[in-house]
Write an enzyme that holds these catalytic residues in place. Structure first.
Site, PDB file in Angstrom:
ATOM      1  N   ASP A  10      -4.318  22.266  30.563  1.00  0.00           N
ATOM      2  CA  ASP A  10      -4.819  21.039  31.171  1.00  0.00           C
ATOM      3  C   ASP A  10      -4.113  20.835  32.507  1.00  0.00           C
ATOM      4  O   ASP A  10      -2.870  20.922  32.587  1.00  0.00           O
ATOM      5  CB  ASP A  10      -4.559  19.840  30.262  1.00  0.00           C
ATOM      6  CG  ASP A  10      -5.443  19.850  29.022  1.00  0.00           C
ATOM      7  OD1 ASP A  10      -6.252  20.783  28.878  1.00  0.00           O
ATOM      8  OD2 ASP A  10      -5.305  18.928  28.199  1.00  0.00           O
ATOM      9  N   ASP A 131     -16.874  14.075  22.831  1.00  0.00           N
ATOM     10  CA  ASP A 131     -15.563  13.440  22.708  1.00  0.00           C
ATOM     11  C   ASP A 131     -15.736  12.105  22.001  1.00  0.00           C
ATOM     12  O   ASP A 131     -16.491  11.248  22.485  1.00  0.00           O
ATOM     13  CB  ASP A 131     -14.935  13.218  24.087  1.00  0.00           C
ATOM     14  CG  ASP A 131     -14.802  14.513  24.873  1.00  0.00           C
ATOM     15  OD1 ASP A 131     -14.587  15.561  24.238  1.00  0.00           O
ATOM     16  OD2 ASP A 131     -14.916  14.477  26.109  1.00  0.00           O
TER      17      ASP A 131
END
Length: 244
Positions: A10, A131
């Site tokens: 990330d 998500d």
């Protein structure tokens, strides 16, 4: 084909970080050389990599492009990229640069026709991010929560030709609470699209549990913090996944 283990990189400000529950203010920095981290994962046996441009997810456009290009150039396997990819031009750009799969999140909810068009243009290359926070779809870097359930969003793309669904339980992401195996498997069984699990992987036990459900449609699992904190050995995780 066995369960795929995707180590995660990330990106925030060009650094390798992990967030807690998707909160940009709760970031832990794990390194300042993302390309080198990709090489380390490859040395441990990774053939797939999951990369997220966190800044891009909030900005709606690529922010950590240089870091992504460095990763792609030095990782010998397949790179799956998400974060702020919301236009045909950006999708095409990343495929041209060598990314294997592009993950579309916010645009999947707001503009499903865009996903369908991209899936037709790039067969096998588009992943839809589902998500969820308490079962409801979260968008814009998980900052907004919609009124659409994760299953309803997934079913919208049943016939779109997407390669996979990336299901993340936002409430567990980066917290090492354990993957939400039940919700992941329920989603996989409710659609005919392969599902990738993400959020909360705490150790080898999560890999074992998900590998058991590979035949239910669970294609892979993304793990980040557990690797960086030394709670999960990547080579061991890949071995367990391959043995299932």
């Amino acid at each position: 084909m066995s369960l795929i283990v995707f180590p995660a990189i990330d990106l925030k400000g060009g650094q390798v970080v992990r967030l807690a529950e998707g909160d940009m203010d709760r970031a832990t920095v794990y390194g300042d050389d993302p390309a080198h981290q990709a090489e380390l994962f490859a040395e441990s046996g990774a053939q797939h990599l999951h990369v997220v441009d966190l800044d891009g997810a909030f900005a709606g456009r690529s922010v950590n492009g240089d870091a992504v290009r460095g990763i792609v150039s030095r990782f010998p396997g397949h790179v799956q990229l998400g974060g702020g990819i919301r236009t045909p031009e950006s999708v095409e750009q990343w495929f041209d640069l060598g990314v294997s799969r592009v993950v579309i999140g916010t645009a999947a909810l707001e503009n499903p026709d865009f996903v369908r068009d991209m899936a037709r243009s790039f067969p096998g290359g588009i992943v839809v991010a589902v998500d969820a926070r308490d079962g409801m779809v979260a968008t814009k870097g998980w900052a907004d929560v919609s009124t659409v359930t994760a299953t309803d969003l997934a079913r919208r793309f049943e016939d779109a030709g997407v390669a996979a669904l990336l299901f993340t339980d936002v409430g567990r992401d980066g917290l090492l609470k354990g993957c939400n195996v039940e919700a992941t498997v329920d989603l996989a069984r409710s659609v005919d699209i392969p599902v990738i699990a993400s959020g909360g992987v705490a150790g080898i036990g999560d890999i074992h549990m998900l590998a058991v459900h590979h035949r239910d449609g669970v294609e892979g699992v993304i793990t980040g913090r557990a690797l960086y904190d030394g709670r999960l050995d990547l080579a061991a995780a890949i071995s367990v996944a391959n043995a299932a």
